[in-house]
Design a protein around this motif. Structure first.
Motif, PDB file in Angstrom:
ATOM      1  N   TYR A 124       5.336   1.660  -2.301  1.00 30.05           N
ATOM      2  CA  TYR A 124       4.111   2.309  -1.824  1.00 30.05           C
ATOM      3  C   TYR A 124       3.550   1.543  -0.634  1.00 30.05           C
ATOM      4  N   PHE A 125       2.648   2.216   0.101  1.00 28.14           N
ATOM      5  CA  PHE A 125       1.909   1.575   1.177  1.00 28.14           C
ATOM      6  C   PHE A 125       0.500   1.267   0.671  1.00 28.14           C
ATOM      7  N   GLU A 126      -0.097   0.197   1.187  1.00 24.49           N
ATOM      8  CA  GLU A 126      -1.488  -0.063   0.839  1.00 24.49           C
ATOM      9  C   GLU A 126      -2.311   1.128   1.331  1.00 24.49           C
ATOM     10  N   PRO A 127      -3.007   1.847   0.431  1.00 18.56           N
ATOM     11  CA  PRO A 127      -3.615   3.127   0.781  1.00 18.56           C
ATOM     12  C   PRO A 127      -4.576   3.083   1.972  1.00 18.56           C
ATOM     13  N   ARG A 128      -5.462   2.104   2.005  1.00 16.91           N
ATOM     14  CA  ARG A 128      -6.444   2.076   3.098  1.00 16.91           C
ATOM     15  C   ARG A 128      -5.783   1.744   4.438  1.00 16.91           C
ATOM     16  N   GLU A 129      -4.778   0.889   4.402  1.00 24.78           N
ATOM     17  CA  GLU A 129      -4.049   0.576   5.635  1.00 24.78           C
ATOM     18  C   GLU A 129      -3.302   1.810   6.147  1.00 24.78           C
ATOM     19  N   PHE A 130      -2.667   2.528   5.218  1.00 24.25           N
ATOM     20  CA  PHE A 130      -1.930   3.744   5.586  1.00 24.25           C
ATOM     21  C   PHE A 130      -2.870   4.781   6.208  1.00 24.25           C
ATOM     22  N   LEU A 131      -4.012   4.979   5.576  1.00 23.62           N
ATOM     23  CA  LEU A 131      -4.992   5.941   6.085  1.00 23.62           C
ATOM     24  C   LEU A 131      -5.510   5.518   7.450  1.00 23.62           C
ATOM     25  N   SER A 132      -5.863   4.252   7.584  1.00 21.08           N
ATOM     26  CA  SER A 132      -6.418   3.755   8.844  1.00 21.08           C
ATOM     27  C   SER A 132      -5.406   3.868   9.981  1.00 21.08           C
TER      28      SER A 132
END
Length: 342
Positions: A315-323
């Motif tokens: 998985y990707f770190e969610p907030r980093e992916f979104l940003s």
């Protein structure tokens, strides 16, 4: 998310860039918002969705949970597989391997499995029936790796679901997503007289060249897939548009470029951005070489949703992916529905 849709569009497609990209989470989020605000919606699907276990990958999937009052177009074989109570309102003339397509209303909320019509024209018709039965809008849930249901002839607006399932490399996922957004957002042919000519050609499935005087020269090919060399021989100095009613693929453009430099003087016109089957790197090469592509009908992409988790376990770190995604895609709302908000 409902604010992007309700009162603005009658048909909305949710398309995924791959299996497990977050389509069902997006669908459930919309269903939940509509239920909270008392908005009646319709649901159908190209392909099958709502099962607890993916029959291809054998991984767990989120199920579709519907509120009372929701309208559903699905096959008879799916009706008994969920625990929601559905009242059958209409039996359509459409058939699938899973049974006849029926339209029902949810009487008691619960889980459902949905398998709608197989043809886009049938999807359009059952959507119209649900709208006439009181749905404020209809959600069309897409099939694996198919963007065709985003075509403007089928849905007025499209939500794109993307995520980590595409690659372990976050930059690769972003690159693929940007490419899809760009191809779905291609510029349209603006000259109305030329548009009318092109629409007639496409409706007749004719490949043709239009010159600066709007004279049409038909090319005797049934498909452009292996016809790039032949198409190139039909281009003249005064050619302005090349009309391709079907798919646009890498080989067609490569052969066209090898045959003539006149490709730089024309706009290649396809019906809409769902007809492009060219990978991101080749697409950039073609653009840098002077290839220009326009569409007859634009896809109205209104939102992008992200799934940072892949069934393979990474998985990707969610907030980093979104940003990171939002830093590249700035003109369309990008959101992680689990995190909440944009």
């Amino acid at each position: 998310m409902l604010e992007f849709i309700n009162g603005k569009y009658k048909t909305i497609s949710i398309v995924g860039m791959a299996k497990n990209s977050g389509k069902t989470v997006t669908l459930n989020h919309l269903i939940g918002e509509a239920g909270e605000q008392g908005v009646t919606i319709g649901i159908t699907s190209i392909g099958r969705d709502g099962e607890s276990l993916d029959i291809v990958t054998e991984t767990e999937k989120p199920r579709i949970y519907v509120e009372a009052g929701t309208l559903i177009a699905t096959s008879t074989g799916m009706i008994g597989l969920g625990d929601a109570t559905i009242e059958i309102l209409t039996v359509t003339e459409y058939r699938t391997p899973l049974g006849e397509i029926v339209i029902g209303r949810v009487k008691d909320e619960g889980y459902v499995e949905v398998a709608g019509p197989q043809l886009l024209s049938e999807i359009k018709n059952v959507s119209d029936i649900m709208l006439n039965l009181g749905a404020k809008f209809v959600i069309i849930d897409g099939a694996l790796d198919r963007l065709s249901q985003a075509a403007p002839a089928i849905s007025e607006a499209t939500i794109l679901a993307t995520g980590a399932v595409l690659s372990r490399d976050i930059n690769k996922v972003i690159e693929e997503t940007i490419h899809t957004v760009n191809t779905l957002s291609l510029p349209v042919v603006e000259d109305m007289k030329v548009r009318n000519i092109i629409r007639k050609l496409m409706d007749n499935n004719e490949i043709a060249v239009i010159d600066e005087n709007k004279k049409v020269t038909n090319i005797p090919l049934k498909t452009a897939l292996n016809g790039g060399h032949i198409i190139g021989d039909y281009l003249r100095d005064n050619s302005r548009y090349l009309v391709i009613p079907g798919s646009l693929v890498k080989k067609t453009i490569e052969d066209l470029r090898r045959t003539t430099r006149r490709y730089k003087n024309i706009d290649i016109v396809i019906r809409d951005g769902t007809k492009i089957f060219i990978n991101p790197k080749d697409w950039l090469v073609f653009l840098h070489a002077g290839v220009r592509v326009k569409v007859l009908d634009p896809v109205n992409l209104i939102c992008i949703t992200l799934n940072p988790y892949a069934p393979a376990g990474y998985y990707f770190e969610p907030r980093e992916f979104l940003s990171k995604m939002k830093s590249y895609i700035t003109k369309i709302p990008v959101m992680d529905l689990v995190l909440g908000g944009e």
